[in-house]
Design a protein around this motif. Structure first.
Motif, short mmCIF file in Angstrom:
data_model
loop_
_atom_site.label_atom_id
_atom_site.label_comp_id
_atom_site.label_asym_id
_atom_site.label_seq_id
_atom_site.Cartn_x
_atom_site.Cartn_y
_atom_site.Cartn_z
N ALA A 138 0.93 -1.21 0.11
CA ALA A 138 0.03 -0.03 0.01
C ALA A 138 0.82 1.22 -0.12
CB ALA A 138 -0.89 0.01 1.00
N GLY A 139 2.04 1.36 0.63
CA GLY A 139 2.82 2.37 0.75
C GLY A 139 3.54 2.41 -0.53
N GLN A 140 3.76 1.44 -1.36
CA GLN A 140 4.33 1.62 -2.83
C GLN A 140 3.35 2.27 -3.57
OE1 GLN A 140 5.82 -2.33 -3.56
NE2 GLN A 140 7.63 -2.16 -2.09
N VAL A 141 2.21 1.70 -3.44
CA VAL A 141 1.23 2.09 -4.43
C VAL A 141 0.79 3.80 -4.35
CG1 VAL A 141 -1.46 2.08 -5.10
CG2 VAL A 141 0.25 0.07 -4.95
N LEU A 142 0.73 4.15 -2.69
CA LEU A 142 0.58 5.50 -2.67
C LEU A 142 1.59 6.45 -3.12
CD1 LEU A 142 -1.11 5.10 0.96
CD2 LEU A 142 -2.19 5.81 -1.03
N ALA A 143 2.99 5.93 -2.76
CA ALA A 143 4.08 6.62 -3.11
C ALA A 143 4.12 6.95 -4.74
CB ALA A 143 5.34 5.87 -2.81
N VAL A 144 3.76 5.95 -5.42
CA VAL A 144 3.56 6.13 -6.80
C VAL A 144 2.36 6.98 -7.36
CG1 VAL A 144 3.00 5.09 -9.17
CG2 VAL A 144 4.58 4.02 -7.60
N LEU A 145 1.23 7.06 -6.50
CA LEU A 145 0.32 8.04 -6.78
C LEU A 145 0.60 9.35 -6.49
CD1 LEU A 145 -2.80 5.94 -5.74
CD2 LEU A 145 -1.96 6.33 -7.75
N VAL A 146 1.24 9.65 -5.32
CA VAL A 146 1.96 10.96 -5.03
C VAL A 146 2.93 11.60 -5.92
CG1 VAL A 146 3.36 12.32 -3.25
CG2 VAL A 146 1.51 10.62 -2.41
N ALA A 147 3.77 10.59 -6.48
CA ALA A 147 4.86 11.07 -7.43
C ALA A 147 4.13 11.48 -8.83
CB ALA A 147 5.91 10.02 -7.87
N LEU A 148 2.86 10.87 -9.18
CA LEU A 148 2.22 11.26 -10.29
C LEU A 148 1.58 12.34 -10.04
CD1 LEU A 148 1.34 7.73 -11.57
CD2 LEU A 148 3.06 9.14 -12.49
N SER A 149 0.82 12.59 -9.22
CA SER A 149 0.09 13.88 -8.95
C SER A 149 0.74 15.20 -8.45
CB SER A 149 -0.98 13.59 -8.04
OG SER A 149 -0.50 13.32 -6.62
N GLN A 150 1.81 14.83 -7.66
CA GLN A 150 2.73 15.87 -7.11
C GLN A 150 4.12 15.59 -7.11
OE1 GLN A 150 1.57 18.91 -5.94
NE2 GLN A 150 -0.61 18.36 -6.35
N PRO A 151 4.69 15.63 -8.28
CA PRO A 151 6.12 15.57 -8.91
C PRO A 151 7.36 15.85 -7.58
CG PRO A 151 5.16 16.14 -10.93
CD PRO A 151 4.23 16.59 -9.76
N ALA A 152 6.97 17.24 -7.14
CA ALA A 152 8.03 17.80 -6.39
C ALA A 152 7.89 17.23 -4.99
CB ALA A 152 7.81 19.29 -6.34
N LEU A 153 6.71 17.11 -4.77
CA LEU A 153 6.58 16.19 -3.13
C LEU A 153 7.08 14.76 -3.23
CD1 LEU A 153 5.31 16.51 -0.60
CD2 LEU A 153 3.20 15.68 -1.28
#
Length: 86
Positions: free
Chosen positions: A40-55
């Motif tokens: 779940a952490g990996q999936v959330l990290a990918v989603l955050v990276a796709l939606s907010q690249p700087a974050l």
């Protein structure tokens, strides 16, 4: 009286056998929970990276620094063995 003691001994053996099986089940449940949390952490990290690249880049940099710090400061079991042998 001997029969009662034998019955209590058998009951004791049964309880401890169930406890041992319960420990295996508990370990498997913990391993499954850790695996599920990691995925779940990996999936959330990918989603955050796709939606907010700087974050996503900031979080990746922070995690990299933490992992590098831990790899430098934690001792390995091999270090303890080397200390004992010298």
């Amino acid at each position: 009286m001997e029969c009662l003691l034998q019955y209590l001994d058998d009951l004791d053996d049964a309880v401890y056998a169930l406890a041992l099986q319960g420990e295996r089940i508990r370990r498997a449940a913990i391993a499954f929970a850790v695996l599920l949390t990691a995925r779940a952490g990996q999936v959330l990290a990918v989603l955050v990276a796709l939606s907010q690249p700087a974050l996503g880049a900031g979080a990746a940099a922070l995690l990299t620094v933490v992992l590098m710090y831990r790899s430098v400061t934690l001792r390995s079991p091999r270090d303890d063995i080397a200390l004992l042998q010298s």
